[in-house]
Enzyme design. Structure first.
Site, PDB file in Angstrom:
ATOM      1  N   TYR A 116     -28.585 -22.553  -6.847  1.00 21.24           N
ATOM      2  CA  TYR A 116     -28.025 -23.772  -6.248  1.00 21.24           C
ATOM      3  C   TYR A 116     -28.175 -24.983  -7.171  1.00 21.24           C
ATOM      4  O   TYR A 116     -27.472 -25.966  -6.997  1.00 21.24           O
ATOM      5  CB  TYR A 116     -28.702 -24.090  -4.900  1.00 21.24           C
ATOM      6  CG  TYR A 116     -28.300 -23.163  -3.772  1.00 21.24           C
ATOM      7  CD1 TYR A 116     -27.596 -22.004  -4.017  1.00 21.24           C
ATOM      8  CD2 TYR A 116     -28.640 -23.450  -2.466  1.00 21.24           C
ATOM      9  CE1 TYR A 116     -27.235 -21.155  -2.986  1.00 21.24           C
ATOM     10  CE2 TYR A 116     -28.284 -22.612  -1.428  1.00 21.24           C
ATOM     11  CZ  TYR A 116     -27.576 -21.460  -1.695  1.00 21.24           C
ATOM     12  OH  TYR A 116     -27.218 -20.621  -0.673  1.00 21.24           O
ATOM     13  N   LYS A 167     -34.454  -9.418  -5.771  1.00 20.14           N
ATOM     14  CA  LYS A 167     -33.502  -8.398  -6.250  1.00 20.14           C
ATOM     15  C   LYS A 167     -33.979  -8.008  -7.653  1.00 20.14           C
ATOM     16  O   LYS A 167     -33.240  -8.067  -8.645  1.00 20.14           O
ATOM     17  CB  LYS A 167     -32.079  -8.983  -6.242  1.00 20.14           C
ATOM     18  CG  LYS A 167     -30.988  -7.984  -6.515  1.00 20.14           C
ATOM     19  CD  LYS A 167     -30.730  -7.012  -5.380  1.00 20.14           C
ATOM     20  CE  LYS A 167     -29.736  -5.954  -5.802  1.00 20.14           C
ATOM     21  NZ  LYS A 167     -29.564  -4.882  -4.808  1.00 20.14           N
ATOM     22  N   ASP A 199     -31.078  -6.604  -0.300  1.00 23.91           N
ATOM     23  CA  ASP A 199     -30.078  -5.811   0.445  1.00 23.91           C
ATOM     24  C   ASP A 199     -30.757  -5.007   1.549  1.00 23.91           C
ATOM     25  O   ASP A 199     -30.303  -4.958   2.697  1.00 23.91           O
ATOM     26  CB  ASP A 199     -29.239  -4.927  -0.495  1.00 23.91           C
ATOM     27  CG  ASP A 199     -30.039  -4.214  -1.578  1.00 23.91           C
ATOM     28  OD1 ASP A 199     -31.274  -4.428  -1.674  1.00 23.91           O
ATOM     29  OD2 ASP A 199     -29.443  -3.431  -2.337  1.00 23.91           O
ATOM     30  N   ASP A 223     -31.352 -18.672   2.310  1.00 20.73           N
ATOM     31  CA  ASP A 223     -30.230 -19.293   3.016  1.00 20.73           C
ATOM     32  C   ASP A 223     -29.504 -18.229   3.838  1.00 20.73           C
ATOM     33  O   ASP A 223     -29.254 -18.388   5.044  1.00 20.73           O
ATOM     34  CB  ASP A 223     -29.300 -19.929   1.968  1.00 20.73           C
ATOM     35  CG  ASP A 223     -28.235 -20.814   2.571  1.00 20.73           C
ATOM     36  OD1 ASP A 223     -28.181 -20.945   3.806  1.00 20.73           O
ATOM     37  OD2 ASP A 223     -27.437 -21.381   1.797  1.00 20.73           O
ATOM     38  N   ASP A 227     -29.689 -17.392   8.331  1.00 19.87           N
ATOM     39  CA  ASP A 227     -28.565 -17.349   9.284  1.00 19.87           C
ATOM     40  C   ASP A 227     -28.570 -15.998  10.009  1.00 19.87           C
ATOM     41  O   ASP A 227     -28.325 -15.925  11.217  1.00 19.87           O
ATOM     42  CB  ASP A 227     -27.223 -17.518   8.559  1.00 19.87           C
ATOM     43  CG  ASP A 227     -26.793 -18.977   8.406  1.00 19.87           C
ATOM     44  OD1 ASP A 227     -27.675 -19.852   8.319  1.00 19.87           O
ATOM     45  OD2 ASP A 227     -25.576 -19.248   8.354  1.00 19.87           O
TER      46      ASP A 227
HETATM   47  N1  LIG Z   1     -27.790 -28.314   5.931  1.00 18.88           N
HETATM   48  C1  LIG Z   1     -26.524 -28.571   6.153  1.00 18.88           C
HETATM   49  O1  LIG Z   1     -26.158 -29.698   6.385  1.00 18.88           O
HETATM   50  C2  LIG Z   1     -25.550 -27.439   6.117  1.00 18.88           C
HETATM   51  C3  LIG Z   1     -24.224 -27.712   5.961  1.00 18.88           C
HETATM   52  N2  LIG Z   1     -23.307 -26.709   5.980  1.00 18.88           N
HETATM   53  C4  LIG Z   1     -21.905 -27.102   5.910  1.00 18.88           C
HETATM   54  O2  LIG Z   1     -21.360 -27.035   7.225  1.00 18.88           O
HETATM   55  C5  LIG Z   1     -19.968 -26.725   7.151  1.00 18.88           C
HETATM   56  C6  LIG Z   1     -19.652 -25.549   8.017  1.00 18.88           C
HETATM   57  O3  LIG Z   1     -20.233 -24.373   7.466  1.00 18.88           O
HETATM   58  P1  LIG Z   1     -20.257 -22.970   8.205  1.00 18.88           P
HETATM   59  O4  LIG Z   1     -20.362 -21.939   7.173  1.00 18.88           O
HETATM   60  O5  LIG Z   1     -19.162 -22.905   9.209  1.00 18.88           O
HETATM   61  O6  LIG Z   1     -21.688 -22.949   8.953  1.00 18.88           O
HETATM   62  P2  LIG Z   1     -22.143 -23.581  10.337  1.00 18.88           P
HETATM   63  O7  LIG Z   1     -23.596 -23.299  10.461  1.00 18.88           O
HETATM   64  O8  LIG Z   1     -21.708 -24.982  10.467  1.00 18.88           O
HETATM   65  O9  LIG Z   1     -21.360 -22.719  11.449  1.00 18.88           O
HETATM   66  C7  LIG Z   1     -21.360 -21.307  11.456  1.00 18.88           C
HETATM   67  C8  LIG Z   1     -20.966 -20.818  12.856  1.00 18.88           C
HETATM   68  O10 LIG Z   1     -22.040 -21.113  13.755  1.00 18.88           O
HETATM   69  C9  LIG Z   1     -21.602 -21.938  14.801  1.00 18.88           C
HETATM   70  N3  LIG Z   1     -22.632 -22.965  15.047  1.00 18.88           N
HETATM   71  C10 LIG Z   1     -23.296 -23.701  14.121  1.00 18.88           C
HETATM   72  N4  LIG Z   1     -24.146 -24.547  14.733  1.00 18.88           N
HETATM   73  C11 LIG Z   1     -24.007 -24.348  16.048  1.00 18.88           C
HETATM   74  C12 LIG Z   1     -24.615 -24.931  17.186  1.00 18.88           C
HETATM   75  N5  LIG Z   1     -25.534 -25.919  17.104  1.00 18.88           N
HETATM   76  N6  LIG Z   1     -24.238 -24.483  18.413  1.00 18.88           N
HETATM   77  C13 LIG Z   1     -23.343 -23.504  18.534  1.00 18.88           C
HETATM   78  N7  LIG Z   1     -22.728 -22.914  17.493  1.00 18.88           N
HETATM   79  C14 LIG Z   1     -23.061 -23.337  16.263  1.00 18.88           C
HETATM   80  C15 LIG Z   1     -20.331 -22.606  14.301  1.00 18.88           C
HETATM   81  O11 LIG Z   1     -19.523 -22.999  15.384  1.00 18.88           O
HETATM   82  C16 LIG Z   1     -19.741 -21.524  13.419  1.00 18.88           C
HETATM   83  O12 LIG Z   1     -18.988 -20.624  14.197  1.00 18.88           O
HETATM   84  C17 LIG Z   1     -19.675 -26.473   5.683  1.00 18.88           C
HETATM   85  O13 LIG Z   1     -19.107 -27.656   5.157  1.00 18.88           O
HETATM   86  C18 LIG Z   1     -21.021 -26.203   5.075  1.00 18.88           C
HETATM   87  O14 LIG Z   1     -21.089 -26.507   3.718  1.00 18.88           O
HETATM   88  C19 LIG Z   1     -23.672 -25.407   6.197  1.00 18.88           C
HETATM   89  C20 LIG Z   1     -24.987 -25.098   6.358  1.00 18.88           C
HETATM   90  C21 LIG Z   1     -26.025 -26.078   6.295  1.00 18.88           C
HETATM   91  C1  LIG Z   2     -25.030 -26.915   2.492  1.00 16.19           C
HETATM   92  C2  LIG Z   2     -25.930 -25.840   1.974  1.00 16.19           C
HETATM   93  C3  LIG Z   2     -26.351 -26.205   0.612  1.00 16.19           C
HETATM   94  C4  LIG Z   2     -27.145 -25.693   2.782  1.00 16.19           C
HETATM   95  C5  LIG Z   2     -27.324 -24.481   3.600  1.00 16.19           C
HETATM   96  O1  LIG Z   2     -26.482 -23.643   3.874  1.00 16.19           O
HETATM   97  C6  LIG Z   2     -28.656 -24.350   4.154  1.00 16.19           C
HETATM   98  O2  LIG Z   2     -29.570 -24.994   3.693  1.00 16.19           O
HETATM   99  O3  LIG Z   2     -28.805 -23.540   5.070  1.00 16.19           O
HETATM  100 MG   LIG Z   3     -27.340 -22.092   5.216  1.00 16.12          MG
END
Ligand SMILES: NC(=O)C1=CN([C@@H]2O[C@H](COP(=O)(O)OP(=O)(O)OC[C@H]3O[C@@H](n4cnc5c(N)ncnc54)[C@H](O)[C@@H]3O)[C@@H](O)[C@H]2O)C=CC1
Ligand SMILES: CC(C)CC(=O)C(=O)O
Ligand SMILES: [Mg+2]
Length: 328
Positions: A116, A167, A199, A223, A227
């Site tokens: 990252y 890995k 894996d 990360d 999830d």
């Molecule tokens: N630390 C952070 O701020 C993070 C930011 N992101 C960003 O968020 C955006 C979306 O990424 P995705 O891959 O879609 O991951 P996401 O975690 O936002 O969503 C993945 C799935 O989980 C569901 N979900 C997430 N949080 C939820 C909640 N509180 N309640 C119910 N359902 C929930 C969403 O509706 C989606 O179907 C991207 O721009 C990504 O880069 C992703 C992960 C971490």
């Molecule tokens: C936006 C990513 C860098 C962050 C992420 O997916 C996380 O920390 O879970």
């Molecule tokens: Mg993440």
């Protein structure tokens, strides 16, 4: 914020923009004023970033740079991501109830290194004229040793079993990782250390998740596996996290992102954010009783049947928070 304020702990709150909102307001996802406020704060409670409108921006202007930039600038190298099954939610797990019941694991994820943050990275053209993208996966021994120590310290306070996930059969970075973890283990003879390839770990997380106690792993693998662990306990909307520096100062956020597919609909489960506030009270603000009050209120709300859509229910984000407030 409503739950924290209801506790009436005398906390002083200041807020600042980050991510897509900050970019749209001022042209940068992590404005200097936001970083400055984060530096001055005793603790940071972070809302997720990510905005599909910004997906085509140059990488340095994407919303994700706000959270990556805060982690790096503040030295938040240690990411604690607990995944624990709530007894009343085992039916919501993607796994069979008997496999999901009793999951209680802690992922200790390294947060400021790995692919990252590797340099060089970029785009180039191959000799054959093909577009090529490249990233650098790297760790030095000091980075591995400090997260390994935290992994052992964390395991020591839990069931004393640490599984290091890498890995090492393929990656040089992982071979160094494994060697350093083994060296650090000499200082923790009371902790049982095991190693697993990532894996296999992904498979074991769905086959035998209860077998895991504490996991220590790199930024990328942690990360992804966190999830996955969230689906094992019911929903990504349940998992909080702490990102800590060497002195225990921290940033607290749900493990999920901005959930663009449900954004603005009042559907998001707020429990991951509420439980992140509890972690903040415990780790940075030294208010363990208040943290326990929040966690107990969440458990009671769930036991009462409070469910957002991700848990098969119909409560809105606000209604779920109301149910937690009612149980505080
Ligand atoms: N630390 C952070 O701020 C993070 C930011 N992101 C960003 O968020 C955006 C979306 O990424 P995705 O891959 O879609 O991951 P996401 O975690 O936002 O969503 C993945 C799935 O989980 C569901 N979900 C997430 N949080 C939820 C909640 N509180 N309640 C119910 N359902 C929930 C969403 O509706 C989606 O179907 C991207 O721009 C990504 O880069 C992703 C992960 C971490
Ligand atoms: C936006 C990513 C860098 C962050 C992420 O997916 C996380 O920390 O879970
Ligand atoms: Mg993440």
């Amino acid at each position: 914020m409503r739950v924290l304020k209801a506790l009436d702990l005398g906390l002083r709150f200041e807020s600042a923009l980050a991510g897509g909102a900050a970019y749209k307001a001022g042209g940068h996802p992590l404005p200097p004023a936001t970083l400055d406020l984060a530096r001055r704060a005793d603790a940071i409670l972070f809302g997720a970033v990510g905005d599909p409108d910004c997906d085509t921006l140059p990488r340095e202007l994407r919303p994700e740079q706000a959270i990556l930039g805060l982690r790096k600038a503040l030295g938040l190298f240690a990411n604690l991501r607990p995944a624990k099954a709530f007894p009343e939610l085992v039916g919501e797990s993607a796994l069979k109830p008997e496999i999901a019941a009793g999951i209680d694991l802690m992922i200790v994820r390294e947060l400021t290194g790995d692919v990252y943050f590797g340099d060089p990275r970029g785009r180039r053209t191959t000799e054959a004229g093909l577009r090529e993208g490249f990233d650098m996966m790297r760790y030095d021994e000091a980075e591995v040793a400090r997260i390994a120590r935290l992994g052992f310290e964390t395991a020591r306070k839990r069931r004393k079993r640490l599984c290091s996930i890498d890995k090492a059969n393929v990656l040089e970075t992982s071979q160094l990782w494994r060697s350093v973890v083994i060296e650090v283990a000499a200082d923790y003879p009371d902790v049982e250390l095991s190693h697993m390839y990532v894996d296999n770990a992904a498979m074991q997380l769905v086959l035998r998740p209860q077998a895991f106690d504490t996991i220590v792993t790199g930024n990328l693998f942690g990360d992804i596996l966190s999830d996955q662990a969230s689906a094992c306990v019911g929903s990504i909307g349940l998992l909080p996290s702490a990102a800590l520096d060497a002195d225990g100062k921290g940033l607290y956020e749900p493990i999920h992102g901005s959930a663009p597919d449900i954004a603005g609909q009042g559907k998001a489960n707020p429990l991951a954010a509420i439980l992140s506030a509890a972690m903040m009270l415990r780790y940075s603000l030294k208010q363990p009783e208040a943290a326990e009050r929040i966690e107990a209120a969440v458990a009671r709300a769930l036991a009462d049947g409070a469910r957002t859509a991700d848990l098969g229910g119909a409560l809105s984000t606000r209604e779920m928070a109301d149910r937690v407030l009612a149980n505080l």
